[in-house]
Design a protein around this motif. Structure first.
Motif, short mmCIF file in Angstrom:
data_model
loop_
_atom_site.label_atom_id
_atom_site.label_comp_id
_atom_site.label_asym_id
_atom_site.label_seq_id
_atom_site.Cartn_x
_atom_site.Cartn_y
_atom_site.Cartn_z
N ARG A 141 -9.36 30.54 -7.13
CA ARG A 141 -9.39 30.19 -5.71
C ARG A 141 -10.36 29.05 -5.40
O ARG A 141 -10.40 28.58 -4.26
N TRP A 142 -11.14 28.62 -6.38
CA TRP A 142 -12.08 27.52 -6.16
C TRP A 142 -11.92 26.51 -7.29
O TRP A 142 -12.75 26.44 -8.21
N PRO A 143 -10.89 25.69 -7.27
CA PRO A 143 -10.76 24.66 -8.31
C PRO A 143 -11.80 23.57 -8.13
O PRO A 143 -12.17 23.20 -7.01
N LYS A 144 -12.27 23.06 -9.26
CA LYS A 144 -13.29 22.00 -9.30
C LYS A 144 -14.49 22.36 -8.41
O LYS A 144 -14.94 21.56 -7.59
N SER A 145 -14.96 23.58 -8.58
CA SER A 145 -16.14 24.05 -7.85
C SER A 145 -17.06 24.75 -8.83
O SER A 145 -16.66 25.13 -9.94
N GLY A 146 -18.27 24.91 -8.43
CA GLY A 146 -19.26 25.56 -9.27
C GLY A 146 -20.11 26.52 -8.47
O GLY A 146 -20.31 26.36 -7.27
N VAL A 147 -20.62 27.53 -9.15
CA VAL A 147 -21.51 28.51 -8.54
C VAL A 147 -22.61 28.83 -9.53
O VAL A 147 -22.38 28.93 -10.74
N GLU A 148 -23.81 28.95 -9.04
CA GLU A 148 -24.98 29.21 -9.88
C GLU A 148 -25.56 30.58 -9.50
O GLU A 148 -25.77 30.86 -8.31
N VAL A 149 -25.80 31.39 -10.51
CA VAL A 149 -26.43 32.70 -10.34
C VAL A 149 -27.79 32.63 -11.03
O VAL A 149 -27.87 32.46 -12.25
N ILE A 150 -28.84 32.74 -10.25
CA ILE A 150 -30.21 32.61 -10.77
C ILE A 150 -30.93 33.94 -10.56
O ILE A 150 -31.01 34.44 -9.43
N ILE A 151 -31.44 34.51 -11.63
CA ILE A 151 -32.16 35.78 -11.58
C ILE A 151 -33.59 35.56 -12.06
O ILE A 151 -33.81 34.96 -13.12
#
Length: 320
Positions: free
Chosen positions: A151-161
Protein backbone atom coordinates in the motif's frame (compact mmCIF):
# COMPACT_ATOMS: atom_id res chain seq x y z
CA UNK A 1 42.04 13.03 10.42
CA UNK A 2 41.16 13.05 14.09
CA UNK A 3 38.49 15.40 15.34
CA UNK A 4 40.14 17.56 18.00
CA UNK A 5 37.02 19.52 18.91
CA UNK A 6 35.21 16.77 20.76
CA UNK A 7 36.18 13.99 23.11
CA UNK A 8 34.65 10.72 21.97
CA UNK A 9 34.04 7.90 24.40
CA UNK A 10 35.52 4.44 24.00
CA UNK A 11 34.18 2.54 20.96
CA UNK A 12 33.51 -0.62 23.01
CA UNK A 13 31.76 -1.35 26.28
CA UNK A 14 33.29 -0.50 29.62
CA UNK A 15 32.49 -1.59 33.16
CA UNK A 16 32.11 1.22 35.67
CA UNK A 17 33.71 0.66 39.10
CA UNK A 18 31.31 0.04 41.98
CA UNK A 19 32.25 1.06 45.51
CA UNK A 20 30.17 -0.42 48.29
CA UNK A 21 30.95 -2.27 51.50
CA UNK A 22 28.40 -4.98 50.72
CA UNK A 23 30.40 -6.39 47.79
CA UNK A 24 32.75 -8.86 49.45
CA UNK A 25 35.71 -10.40 47.63
CA UNK A 26 34.98 -13.82 49.07
CA UNK A 27 32.21 -15.52 47.03
CA UNK A 28 30.91 -17.19 50.21
CA UNK A 29 30.20 -13.78 51.76
CA UNK A 30 28.22 -12.45 48.80
CA UNK A 31 24.46 -11.96 49.15
CA UNK A 32 22.28 -14.86 48.11
CA UNK A 33 21.24 -15.28 44.51
CA UNK A 34 17.67 -14.09 43.86
CA UNK A 35 15.13 -16.84 43.40
CA UNK A 36 12.09 -16.99 41.16
CA UNK A 37 8.95 -16.52 43.23
CA UNK A 38 6.57 -16.57 40.27
CA UNK A 39 5.15 -19.86 38.99
CA UNK A 40 6.91 -21.31 35.98
CA UNK A 41 4.02 -20.36 33.68
CA UNK A 42 3.55 -16.82 35.04
CA UNK A 43 4.72 -13.62 33.33
CA UNK A 44 6.00 -10.43 34.85
CA UNK A 45 3.69 -7.43 34.97
CA UNK A 46 3.85 -5.47 31.74
CA UNK A 47 3.19 -1.76 31.24
CA UNK A 48 2.60 -0.47 27.70
CA UNK A 49 1.60 3.00 26.57
CA UNK A 50 1.45 4.58 23.13
CA UNK A 51 1.77 8.19 22.00
CA UNK A 52 4.68 9.10 24.29
CA UNK A 53 6.57 11.02 21.55
CA UNK A 54 4.29 13.58 19.85
CA UNK A 55 6.84 14.53 17.16
CA UNK A 56 6.95 10.99 15.74
CA UNK A 57 4.33 9.35 13.53
CA UNK A 58 3.88 6.68 16.18
CA UNK A 59 5.52 5.85 19.48
CA UNK A 60 5.24 3.50 22.43
CA UNK A 61 6.85 2.79 25.78
CA UNK A 62 7.17 -0.64 27.40
CA UNK A 63 8.28 -1.53 30.90
CA UNK A 64 8.62 -4.82 32.75
CA UNK A 65 8.69 -4.78 36.52
CA UNK A 66 11.99 -5.57 38.21
CA UNK A 67 11.81 -8.63 40.43
CA UNK A 68 13.70 -8.34 43.70
CA UNK A 69 14.98 -10.96 46.07
CA UNK A 70 12.54 -11.27 49.00
CA UNK A 71 15.29 -12.82 51.16
CA UNK A 72 17.76 -9.98 50.63
CA UNK A 73 18.42 -7.80 53.68
CA UNK A 74 21.37 -5.80 52.36
CA UNK A 75 20.51 -2.23 51.33
CA UNK A 76 21.81 -0.34 48.36
CA UNK A 77 23.11 -1.87 45.14
CA UNK A 78 23.57 -5.32 46.65
CA UNK A 79 19.83 -5.67 47.24
CA UNK A 80 19.01 -5.31 43.55
CA UNK A 81 18.59 -8.78 42.11
CA UNK A 82 18.10 -7.74 38.50
CA UNK A 83 17.19 -4.82 36.34
CA UNK A 84 13.83 -4.62 34.69
CA UNK A 85 13.20 -3.81 31.05
CA UNK A 86 12.41 -0.32 29.76
CA UNK A 87 12.05 0.33 26.03
CA UNK A 88 10.94 3.30 24.01
CA UNK A 89 10.08 3.09 20.30
CA UNK A 90 9.43 5.77 17.69
CA UNK A 91 8.16 5.25 14.14
CA UNK A 92 8.91 7.81 11.42
CA UNK A 93 6.93 7.45 8.21
CA UNK A 94 5.70 6.28 5.86
CA UNK A 95 7.38 8.99 3.82
CA UNK A 96 8.57 9.18 0.20
CA UNK A 97 12.00 7.84 -0.64
CA UNK A 98 14.54 10.18 -2.27
CA UNK A 99 14.19 10.71 -6.01
CA UNK A 100 17.55 9.04 -6.57
CA UNK A 101 16.34 5.81 -4.90
CA UNK A 102 15.26 2.97 -7.22
CA UNK A 103 11.57 2.24 -7.53
CA UNK A 104 10.20 -0.16 -4.94
CA UNK A 105 6.67 -1.63 -5.24
CA UNK A 106 6.45 -2.00 -1.47
CA UNK A 107 7.48 -0.07 1.61
CA UNK A 108 11.12 -0.11 2.72
CA UNK A 109 11.38 -1.04 6.42
CA UNK A 110 14.40 0.09 8.43
CA UNK A 111 14.95 -0.93 12.05
CA UNK A 112 17.47 0.50 14.48
CA UNK A 113 18.01 -0.85 18.01
CA UNK A 114 20.44 0.89 20.36
CA UNK A 115 21.26 0.49 24.03
CA UNK A 116 21.53 3.65 26.06
CA UNK A 117 24.99 3.99 27.65
CA UNK A 118 23.45 3.48 31.09
CA UNK A 119 21.11 0.62 30.13
CA UNK A 120 23.26 -2.22 31.51
CA UNK A 121 25.93 -2.66 34.15
CA UNK A 122 28.53 -2.83 31.37
CA UNK A 123 28.45 0.56 29.72
CA UNK A 124 27.71 0.42 26.00
CA UNK A 125 29.71 2.34 23.42
CA UNK A 126 28.32 5.08 21.20
CA UNK A 127 28.61 2.80 18.14
CA UNK A 128 26.32 -0.16 17.64
CA UNK A 129 27.96 -3.48 18.43
CA UNK A 130 27.16 -6.93 17.04
CA UNK A 131 24.44 -7.66 19.59
CA UNK A 132 22.54 -4.49 18.73
CA UNK A 133 22.79 -5.23 15.02
CA UNK A 134 21.48 -8.75 15.64
CA UNK A 135 18.51 -7.33 17.53
CA UNK A 136 17.79 -5.01 14.61
CA UNK A 137 17.88 -7.87 12.10
CA UNK A 138 15.54 -10.06 14.17
CA UNK A 139 13.18 -7.13 14.73
CA UNK A 140 13.03 -6.39 11.01
CA UNK A 141 12.28 -10.05 10.29
CA UNK A 142 9.45 -10.06 12.83
CA UNK A 143 7.86 -6.88 11.47
CA UNK A 144 8.29 -7.53 7.77
CA UNK A 145 5.60 -10.21 7.77
CA UNK A 146 3.11 -7.91 9.54
CA UNK A 147 3.10 -4.66 7.56
CA UNK A 148 1.05 -4.60 4.35
CA UNK A 149 3.86 -3.07 2.29
CA UNK A 150 2.09 -3.00 -1.08
CA UNK A 151 0.00 0.00 0.00
CA UNK A 152 3.02 2.32 0.14
CA UNK A 153 5.10 1.99 -3.04
CA UNK A 154 8.40 3.86 -3.08
CA UNK A 155 8.03 4.79 0.58
CA UNK A 156 10.05 4.13 3.67
CA UNK A 157 9.42 3.78 7.38
CA UNK A 158 11.95 3.79 10.21
CA UNK A 159 11.47 1.97 13.51
CA UNK A 160 13.90 3.21 16.17
CA UNK A 161 14.08 1.53 19.58
CA UNK A 162 16.12 2.86 22.48
CA UNK A 163 16.75 0.47 25.36
CA UNK A 164 16.70 2.59 28.50
CA UNK A 165 17.15 -0.37 30.82
CA UNK A 166 18.13 -3.79 29.57
CA UNK A 167 17.97 -7.28 31.00
CA UNK A 168 21.21 -8.52 32.52
CA UNK A 169 22.84 -11.69 31.19
CA UNK A 170 23.63 -13.10 34.62
CA UNK A 171 23.56 -12.29 38.30
CA UNK A 172 26.07 -9.61 39.22
CA UNK A 173 27.38 -11.82 42.04
CA UNK A 174 28.56 -14.41 39.51
CA UNK A 175 30.65 -11.82 37.77
CA UNK A 176 32.30 -10.75 41.01
CA UNK A 177 32.71 -14.23 42.46
CA UNK A 178 33.96 -15.71 39.20
CA UNK A 179 31.58 -18.67 39.36
CA UNK A 180 30.20 -18.11 35.85
CA UNK A 181 32.87 -17.17 33.34
CA UNK A 182 31.08 -18.24 30.15
CA UNK A 183 27.74 -16.49 30.42
CA UNK A 184 25.94 -16.13 27.10
CA UNK A 185 23.83 -13.17 26.04
CA UNK A 186 20.65 -14.53 27.61
CA UNK A 187 19.38 -11.05 28.40
CA UNK A 188 19.07 -10.32 24.68
CA UNK A 189 16.23 -12.84 24.44
CA UNK A 190 13.97 -10.87 26.77
CA UNK A 191 15.06 -7.61 25.15
CA UNK A 192 14.09 -8.88 21.69
CA UNK A 193 10.72 -10.04 22.97
CA UNK A 194 10.03 -6.58 24.36
CA UNK A 195 11.28 -4.89 21.17
CA UNK A 196 8.81 -6.85 19.04
CA UNK A 197 5.88 -5.95 21.29
CA UNK A 198 6.69 -2.25 21.66
CA UNK A 199 7.44 -1.87 17.93
CA UNK A 200 4.08 -3.42 17.05
CA UNK A 201 2.32 -0.94 19.34
CA UNK A 202 4.20 2.01 17.82
CA UNK A 203 3.40 0.89 14.26
CA UNK A 204 -0.28 0.61 15.12
CA UNK A 205 -0.13 4.06 16.74
CA UNK A 206 1.33 5.44 13.48
CA UNK A 207 -1.70 4.20 11.54
CA UNK A 208 0.23 1.79 9.32
CA UNK A 209 -1.94 -1.02 7.97
CA UNK A 210 -0.96 -4.45 9.29
CA UNK A 211 -2.41 -7.93 8.96
CA UNK A 212 -2.32 -8.28 12.76
CA UNK A 213 -0.46 -7.01 15.80
CA UNK A 214 2.61 -9.11 16.55
CA UNK A 215 3.64 -9.89 20.11
CA UNK A 216 6.93 -11.22 21.40
CA UNK A 217 7.32 -14.07 23.87
CA UNK A 218 10.27 -15.87 25.42
CA UNK A 219 10.64 -19.20 27.20
CA UNK A 220 13.70 -21.02 28.53
CA UNK A 221 14.93 -24.32 29.93
CA UNK A 222 16.73 -23.58 33.21
CA UNK A 223 18.61 -25.43 35.92
CA UNK A 224 18.78 -24.32 39.54
CA UNK A 225 21.17 -25.59 42.18
CA UNK A 226 19.79 -27.47 45.18
CA UNK A 227 20.78 -27.15 48.78
CA UNK A 228 23.98 -29.12 48.20
CA UNK A 229 24.96 -27.31 45.02
CA UNK A 230 23.75 -30.10 42.72
CA UNK A 231 21.96 -29.01 39.57
CA UNK A 232 18.30 -29.91 39.53
CA UNK A 233 16.28 -31.34 36.66
CA UNK A 234 15.78 -28.85 33.80
CA UNK A 235 12.39 -27.14 33.81
CA UNK A 236 10.56 -24.92 31.34
CA UNK A 237 9.76 -21.38 32.46
CA UNK A 238 8.03 -18.46 30.78
CA UNK A 239 9.55 -14.98 30.80
CA UNK A 240 12.86 -16.02 32.42
CA UNK A 241 15.11 -13.63 34.32
CA UNK A 242 18.76 -14.73 33.83
CA UNK A 243 19.88 -13.54 37.25
CA UNK A 244 17.32 -15.75 39.00
CA UNK A 245 18.69 -19.02 37.61
CA UNK A 246 22.02 -20.74 38.08
CA UNK A 247 22.16 -22.01 34.52
CA UNK A 248 20.08 -21.43 31.38
CA UNK A 249 20.31 -24.41 29.04
CA UNK A 250 18.34 -22.98 26.11
CA UNK A 251 15.95 -20.14 25.32
CA UNK A 252 13.51 -19.35 22.53
CA UNK A 253 11.99 -16.07 21.33
CA UNK A 254 9.08 -15.88 18.91
CA UNK A 255 7.15 -13.14 17.16
CA UNK A 256 3.59 -14.44 17.07
CA UNK A 257 0.42 -13.38 15.23
CA UNK A 258 -2.53 -14.78 17.22
CA UNK A 259 -5.25 -14.00 14.67
CA UNK A 260 -3.42 -15.78 11.86
CA UNK A 261 -1.66 -18.34 14.08
CA UNK A 262 1.68 -17.55 12.43
CA UNK A 263 5.22 -17.08 13.70
CA UNK A 264 7.07 -14.25 11.97
CA UNK A 265 10.39 -14.69 13.80
CA UNK A 266 11.95 -17.59 15.69
CA UNK A 267 15.25 -17.42 17.55
CA UNK A 268 16.53 -20.40 19.55
CA UNK A 269 19.76 -20.38 21.50
CA UNK A 270 21.27 -23.28 23.43
CA UNK A 271 21.58 -27.05 23.13
CA UNK A 272 19.14 -29.38 24.86
CA UNK A 273 19.24 -32.34 22.51
CA UNK A 274 21.55 -34.78 24.31
CA UNK A 275 21.69 -33.75 27.95
CA UNK A 276 18.79 -35.70 29.43
CA UNK A 277 18.12 -39.40 29.19
CA UNK A 278 14.81 -39.85 30.98
CA UNK A 279 11.60 -39.73 28.97
CA UNK A 280 9.98 -37.02 31.08
CA UNK A 281 13.04 -34.79 30.95
CA UNK A 282 13.32 -35.25 27.19
CA UNK A 283 9.67 -34.27 26.78
CA UNK A 284 10.20 -31.17 28.87
CA UNK A 285 13.35 -30.12 27.04
CA UNK A 286 12.25 -30.63 23.43
CA UNK A 287 12.55 -27.71 21.08
CA UNK A 288 8.91 -28.04 20.06
CA UNK A 289 7.81 -27.70 23.67
CA UNK A 290 10.14 -24.74 24.11
CA UNK A 291 8.64 -22.95 21.10
CA UNK A 292 5.09 -23.74 22.27
CA UNK A 293 5.81 -22.15 25.65
CA UNK A 294 7.29 -19.08 23.95
CA UNK A 295 4.02 -18.77 22.00
CA UNK A 296 2.09 -18.92 25.28
CA UNK A 297 4.24 -16.09 26.61
CA UNK A 298 3.52 -14.11 23.44
CA UNK A 299 -0.21 -14.59 23.98
CA UNK A 300 0.12 -13.02 27.42
CA UNK A 301 1.92 -10.00 25.96
CA UNK A 302 -0.68 -9.81 23.17
CA UNK A 303 -3.49 -9.30 25.68
CA UNK A 304 -1.69 -6.29 27.16
CA UNK A 305 -0.92 -4.98 23.67
CA UNK A 306 -4.55 -5.14 22.56
CA UNK A 307 -5.74 -3.45 25.75
CA UNK A 308 -3.24 -0.60 25.29
CA UNK A 309 -4.29 -0.08 21.67
CA UNK A 310 -7.97 -0.06 22.60
CA UNK A 311 -7.30 2.58 25.23
CA UNK A 312 -5.41 4.67 22.65
CA UNK A 313 -8.27 4.37 20.16
CA UNK A 314 -10.79 5.46 22.80
CA UNK A 315 -8.68 8.51 23.62
CA UNK A 316 -8.33 9.51 19.95
CA UNK A 317 -12.06 9.07 19.36
CA UNK A 318 -12.93 11.11 22.45
CA UNK A 319 -14.56 8.27 24.34
CA UNK A 320 -12.45 8.80 27.46
Amino acid sequence: MADRRRINGPPGGTSAPVYTKYLAKDPKELPERPTRVRPNNALRKLFLKTGVTPSASGSAYLELEASKNPKSTTPGLASLSTSGLKLTCTVHGPRPLPKSAPFSPHIILTTHVKYAPFATRKRKGYLRDSSERDLGVHLETALRGVIIGDRWPKSGVEVIITILEGEEDQWWGDDIGGSNTSAADWGMMSVLSGCITVASAAIADAGIDCVDVVAGGVAAVVKDSGSEGISSTPVLVLDPVPSEHKEIVAACVVGYLPARDEITDLWVKGDIGHENQTESATRTSSYEQLADNAVQAALGAHRVLVAALKETADVKLGRL
